[in-house]
Design an enzyme around this catalytic site. Structure first.
Site, PDB file in Angstrom:
ATOM      1  N   GLU A   1       0.837  -1.211   0.000  1.00 14.64           N
ATOM      2  CA  GLU A   1       0.000   0.000   0.000  1.00 14.64           C
ATOM      3  C   GLU A   1       0.870   1.259   0.000  1.00 14.64           C
ATOM      4  O   GLU A   1       0.796   2.105   0.889  1.00 14.64           O
ATOM      5  CB  GLU A   1      -0.978  -0.014   1.177  1.00 14.64           C
ATOM      6  CG  GLU A   1      -2.013  -1.127   1.062  1.00 14.64           C
ATOM      7  CD  GLU A   1      -3.128  -1.039   2.084  1.00 14.64           C
ATOM      8  OE1 GLU A   1      -4.240  -1.512   1.783  1.00 14.64           O
ATOM      9  OE2 GLU A   1      -2.899  -0.516   3.196  1.00 14.64           O
TER      10      GLU A   1
ATOM     11  N   GLU B   1      -5.981  -6.940  -1.835  1.00 12.05           N
ATOM     12  CA  GLU B   1      -6.705  -7.002  -0.568  1.00 12.05           C
ATOM     13  C   GLU B   1      -8.160  -6.590  -0.766  1.00 12.05           C
ATOM     14  O   GLU B   1      -8.442  -5.543  -1.369  1.00 12.05           O
ATOM     15  CB  GLU B   1      -6.085  -6.056   0.475  1.00 12.05           C
ATOM     16  CG  GLU B   1      -4.686  -6.391   0.904  1.00 12.05           C
ATOM     17  CD  GLU B   1      -4.171  -5.447   1.988  1.00 12.05           C
ATOM     18  OE1 GLU B   1      -5.021  -4.809   2.668  1.00 12.05           O
ATOM     19  OE2 GLU B   1      -2.944  -5.344   2.140  1.00 12.05           O
TER      20      GLU B   1
END
Length: 371
Positions: free
Chosen positions: A166, A268
């Protein structure tokens, strides 16, 4: 009888015409090539007594339960020197061996940290904090190579690898912050080079959060192109209760795939199957309907994962690879909490796992295995 036959046919003909011809069955829609689950918490869960059962209640190896449900991949994060000693090379090697034996493929997720890395924090490992930039680049290379080469040598080569987790704002702050794209590019390049040195066929993923934010993705990957950042796959986090509407998510994936010509994987996603708590630690998502039309029930969880998969399938030019549901095995086991430095911390995610509070596989697992 010959006289009755014409009359009989006149009665039966309309009925026969109404029955569809017994043609060959329509070809089933091909499943997505990646139907995965992040299982990073599994090693610690099992060490602390975690139990996993299939949908019929039979106790078994959770990796085999996932594979038998139709999943194809697992995702494992790597920390450098975490306080609890988990999510290190040792556990990754052990779980990867079991996963490959079960027929599952592997995505390795490097955080380049001793703890969680995400858009709000990209903290250097303690051992790297004082390194000059050239030595930091070398540390990234060496750490990446060490883990991936150990996997290769034990016969469990990584199929995909994330260089950072991320990384909306870069990695290894402040050196790799994308306030200085040259630094970001250099560090990502070190990870890329190490991964390809171990295995040229391993696909390198660059992973951002906020999967419904097209402005973020255009800004980030335009800068990546301008600075020569190399990668094979674009990774996306999309949590529907945090990251925008399903429509904005679809629009972003379609645009990014078309604009950059790279395949997309949802690295995710997740959704709750209940609002109840199982370990005395408040869950992150507690709404009875976190996204409109999708209640926090086993059926709602199944429907949302199927919908996210449908969005990925609609990405143009076959560039939607698939999805990973996040922390599918993170059940409410005492001691397996959020903070690696605090064994008293709890798990705020057990209501989004793929195993219920009786440790049984939820319906969403079979749904994910067949999308």
């Amino acid at each position: 009888m010959r006289r009755l036959l014409p009359a009989l046919l006149s009665v039966l003909s309309p009925l026969l015409l109404a029955i569809p011809l017994a043609a060959a069955p329509a070809q089933a829609q091909a499943r997505l090539p990646i139907r995965g689950a992040d299982v990073s918490s599994l090693a610690k869960s099992e060490a602390l007594g975690g139990v996993y059962r299939d949908a019929l209640g039979r106790r078994g190896d959770p990796l085999r339960i996932l594979a038998q449900a139709g999943l194809t991949h697992v995702r494992l994060k790597v920390w450098v020197n975490p306080a609890d000693g988990y999510n290190t090379k040792a556990q990754v090697l052990a779980v990867a061996r079991r996963a490959k034996a079960a027929g599952l493929k592997l995505l390795v997720d490097f955080h380049y940290s001793d703890t969680w890395a995400d858009p709000g924090k990209q903290y250097k490992p303690a051992a790297w904090e004082a390194l000059p930039f050239d030595q930091l680049r070398q540390a990234v290379y060496d750490h990446t190579y060490d883990v991936l080469d150990a996997l290769r040598r034990q016969g469990t080569t990584a199929d995909l690898v994330q260089i950072g987790n991320e990384i909306n704002g870069g990695l290894l702050w402040p050196d790799g912050s994308n306030t200085n794209w040259a630094g970001t590019a250099a560090l990502l390049g070190s990870g890329y080079d190490a991964a390809k040195k171990v295995s040229a066929s391993t696909r390198v993923v660059l992973h951002l959060a906020n999967g419904g934010d097209n402005g973020l993705y255009r800004w980030w990957f335009d800068n990546a192109a301008a600075h020569g950042i190399r990668y094979d796959v674009i990774g996306v986090s999309y949590y529907p209760y945090w990251h925008g509407t399903l429509e904005s998510f679809q629009a972003n994936l379609n645009d990014v795939a078309t604009r950059y010509g790279k395949p997309i994987v949802v690295a995710e996603t997740a959704y709750p199957f209940t609002t109840a708590d199982d370990d005395g630690w408040e869950n992150l998502v507690t709404s009875p309907e976190p996204y409109p039309g999708y209640p926090a029930t086993p059926q709602g969880q199944s429907a949302m994962l199927a919908k996210v998969a449908a969005v990925v399938r609609q990405v143009p030019n076959g560039l939607g690879l698939g999805l990973f549901t996040w922390e599918a095995t993170w059940t409410g086991v005492k001691g397996n909490g959020w903070d690696p430095a605090d064994p008293s911390s709890g798990n705020a995610w057990e209501n989004q796992a793929l195993f219920d509070y009786a440790d049984r596989a939820l319906p969403a697992m079979a749904v994910l295995g067949h999308v």
